[in-house]
Motif scaffolding. Structure first.
Motif, PDB file in Angstrom:
ATOM      1  N   VAL A 102       0.842  -1.199   0.000  1.00 22.44           N
ATOM      2  CA  VAL A 102       0.000   0.000   0.000  1.00 22.44           C
ATOM      3  C   VAL A 102       0.879   1.252   0.000  1.00 22.44           C
ATOM      4  N   THR A 103       0.627   2.109  -0.977  1.00 23.19           N
ATOM      5  CA  THR A 103       1.431   3.302  -1.231  1.00 23.19           C
ATOM      6  C   THR A 103       0.522   4.519  -1.249  1.00 23.19           C
ATOM      7  N   TYR A 104       0.711   5.391  -0.257  1.00 24.96           N
ATOM      8  CA  TYR A 104      -0.106   6.598  -0.158  1.00 24.96           C
ATOM      9  C   TYR A 104       0.643   7.784  -0.765  1.00 24.96           C
ATOM     10  N   TRP A 105      -0.064   8.919  -0.816  1.00 25.45           N
ATOM     11  CA  TRP A 105       0.571  10.190  -1.114  1.00 25.45           C
ATOM     12  C   TRP A 105       0.602  10.981   0.185  1.00 25.45           C
ATOM     13  N   SER A 106       1.791  11.300   0.650  1.00 21.63           N
ATOM     14  CA  SER A 106       1.922  12.061   1.889  1.00 21.63           C
ATOM     15  C   SER A 106       1.662  13.531   1.604  1.00 21.63           C
ATOM     16  N   ARG A 107       0.590  14.064   2.221  1.00 21.85           N
ATOM     17  CA  ARG A 107       0.251  15.467   2.001  1.00 21.85           C
ATOM     18  C   ARG A 107       1.265  16.384   2.685  1.00 21.85           C
ATOM     19  N   SER A 108       1.827  15.948   3.811  1.00 24.37           N
ATOM     20  CA  SER A 108       2.794  16.804   4.515  1.00 24.37           C
ATOM     21  C   SER A 108       4.130  16.828   3.780  1.00 24.37           C
ATOM     22  N   ARG A 109       4.548  15.683   3.269  1.00 27.08           N
ATOM     23  CA  ARG A 109       5.848  15.626   2.599  1.00 27.08           C
ATOM     24  C   ARG A 109       5.735  15.838   1.090  1.00 27.08           C
ATOM     25  N   GLN A 110       4.465  15.796   0.580  1.00 26.09           N
ATOM     26  CA  GLN A 110       4.249  15.904  -0.874  1.00 26.09           C
ATOM     27  C   GLN A 110       5.121  14.901  -1.626  1.00 26.09           C
ATOM     28  N   ALA A 111       4.973  13.634  -1.220  1.00 27.16           N
ATOM     29  CA  ALA A 111       5.792  12.579  -1.822  1.00 27.16           C
ATOM     30  C   ALA A 111       5.057  11.256  -1.661  1.00 27.16           C
ATOM     31  N   PHE A 112       5.413  10.271  -2.486  1.00 26.38           N
ATOM     32  CA  PHE A 112       4.842   8.949  -2.304  1.00 26.38           C
ATOM     33  C   PHE A 112       5.312   8.388  -0.963  1.00 26.38           C
ATOM     34  N   TRP A 113       4.463   7.596  -0.364  1.00 26.50           N
ATOM     35  CA  TRP A 113       4.721   7.086   0.978  1.00 26.50           C
ATOM     36  C   TRP A 113       4.373   5.594   0.949  1.00 26.50           C
ATOM     37  N   VAL A 114       5.394   4.787   0.740  1.00 27.97           N
ATOM     38  CA  VAL A 114       5.194   3.338   0.797  1.00 27.97           C
ATOM     39  C   VAL A 114       5.094   2.977   2.274  1.00 27.97           C
ATOM     40  N   LYS A 115       3.882   2.681   2.696  1.00 34.67           N
ATOM     41  CA  LYS A 115       3.628   2.441   4.116  1.00 34.67           C
ATOM     42  C   LYS A 115       4.583   1.365   4.643  1.00 34.67           C
ATOM     43  N   GLY A 116       5.322   1.699   5.696  1.00 37.44           N
ATOM     44  CA  GLY A 116       6.215   0.734   6.331  1.00 37.44           C
ATOM     45  C   GLY A 116       7.611   0.704   5.747  1.00 37.44           C
ATOM     46  N   GLU A 117       7.867   1.540   4.748  1.00 33.90           N
ATOM     47  CA  GLU A 117       9.183   1.534   4.106  1.00 33.90           C
ATOM     48  C   GLU A 117      10.282   1.831   5.131  1.00 33.90           C
ATOM     49  N   THR A 118      10.008   2.765   6.030  1.00 40.06           N
ATOM     50  CA  THR A 118      10.984   3.117   7.062  1.00 40.06           C
ATOM     51  C   THR A 118      10.799   2.255   8.312  1.00 40.06           C
ATOM     52  N   SER A 119       9.553   2.117   8.743  1.00 40.09           N
ATOM     53  CA  SER A 119       9.262   1.439  10.020  1.00 40.09           C
ATOM     54  C   SER A 119       9.226  -0.078   9.908  1.00 40.09           C
ATOM     55  N   GLY A 120       9.058  -0.583   8.693  1.00 37.75           N
ATOM     56  CA  GLY A 120       8.867  -2.027   8.534  1.00 37.75           C
ATOM     57  C   GLY A 120       7.407  -2.440   8.733  1.00 37.75           C
ATOM     58  N   HIS A 121       6.552  -1.477   9.064  1.00 38.90           N
ATOM     59  CA  HIS A 121       5.145  -1.794   9.329  1.00 38.90           C
ATOM     60  C   HIS A 121       4.336  -1.734   8.036  1.00 38.90           C
ATOM     61  N   ILE A 122       4.647  -2.676   7.187  1.00 40.64           N
ATOM     62  CA  ILE A 122       4.110  -2.771   5.832  1.00 40.64           C
ATOM     63  C   ILE A 122       2.620  -3.124   5.826  1.00 40.64           C
ATOM     64  N   GLN A 123       1.923  -2.612   4.820  1.00 41.86           N
ATOM     65  CA  GLN A 123       0.546  -3.053   4.554  1.00 41.86           C
ATOM     66  C   GLN A 123       0.540  -3.813   3.230  1.00 41.86           C
ATOM     67  N   HIS A 124       0.280  -5.103   3.307  1.00 45.53           N
ATOM     68  CA  HIS A 124       0.153  -5.915   2.097  1.00 45.53           C
ATOM     69  C   HIS A 124      -1.284  -5.804   1.612  1.00 45.53           C
ATOM     70  N   LEU A 125      -1.464  -5.385   0.382  1.00 44.36           N
ATOM     71  CA  LEU A 125      -2.818  -5.246  -0.148  1.00 44.36           C
ATOM     72  C   LEU A 125      -3.420  -6.608  -0.433  1.00 44.36           C
ATOM     73  N   VAL A 126      -4.576  -6.872   0.140  1.00 46.00           N
ATOM     74  CA  VAL A 126      -5.317  -8.091  -0.168  1.00 46.00           C
ATOM     75  C   VAL A 126      -6.377  -7.768  -1.229  1.00 46.00           C
ATOM     76  N   GLU A 127      -7.127  -6.687  -1.009  1.00 46.71           N
ATOM     77  CA  GLU A 127      -8.141  -6.304  -2.002  1.00 46.71           C
ATOM     78  C   GLU A 127      -8.421  -4.812  -1.890  1.00 46.71           C
TER      79      GLU A 127
END
Lengths: 119, 119
Positions: A48-73
């Motif tokens: 799951v990849t969001y758009w960070s409104r504060s950073r104005q950049a793509f935000w691959v959830k968990g990229e830094t923290s390791g707390h990834i969201q695997h998309l099921v549906e």
């Protein structure tokens, strides 16, 4: 019907709200935003990849923290202006180290903490 | 801490997104918007009351259709810019007569209807 991210309705900033829900517990984890490219990347990578409104950049959830969201549906609502991401959440979803960002409830007019940070 | 609707973070239009989730099934039903007064009315009446962006008016969910949302608990996220309404939904939540507004899923690149209108 083949899905095209451009067929969704985005707001004035080109964003659509996305609700993340855990497929195991059905707990609502968080709400964040995507643009059309983030929707496409999420579907292509299943991360799951969001758009960070504060950073104005793509935000691959968990990229830094390791707390990834695997998309099921990925689901679309009737107005095509909101998405529901059914995910397998690795670790806590919230940056406060709680399972869900919705850890405060209003009970009898007071704010009560209903989820504690994970150890 | 006593809750004050003014303590939430609203967008440029004075609105905050609200996720409605059924307390029985944990199904995510819909996403709509509230202003501070709608938050206050929802808490006071326990009938979920949104702000309709299309009609620019308060929208007591189910007032016309009978498909009321009884508020069980209102939750706040970490950024205080999104709410989760845990509700008892009477009848279908969606204006298309489906239980949830999220009745379309993307499966293998195609859009698939996963919920049918109630009889």
């Amino acid at each position: 019907m083949s899905f095209d991210p451009a067929s969704l309705t985005y707001d004035a900033n080109g964003l659509i709200p996305v609700i993340a829900q855990d497929v195991g517990s059905d707990e609502v984890l968080m709400l964040a935003w995507m643009n059309a490219e983030a929707v496409a990347r999420t579907l292509a990578t299943r991360r799951v990849t969001y758009w960070s409104r504060s950073r104005q950049a793509f935000w691959v959830k968990g990229e830094t923290s390791g707390h990834i969201q695997h998309l099921v549906e990925l689901r679309i609502d009737c107005d095509r202006d909101c998405l529901l991401a059914r995910v397998r959440q690795q670790g806590p979803a919230c940056h406060t180290n709680r399972r869900s960002c919705f850890y405060t409830a209003i009970q009898n007019g007071d704010e009560v903490e209903i989820l504690h940070p994970l150890a």
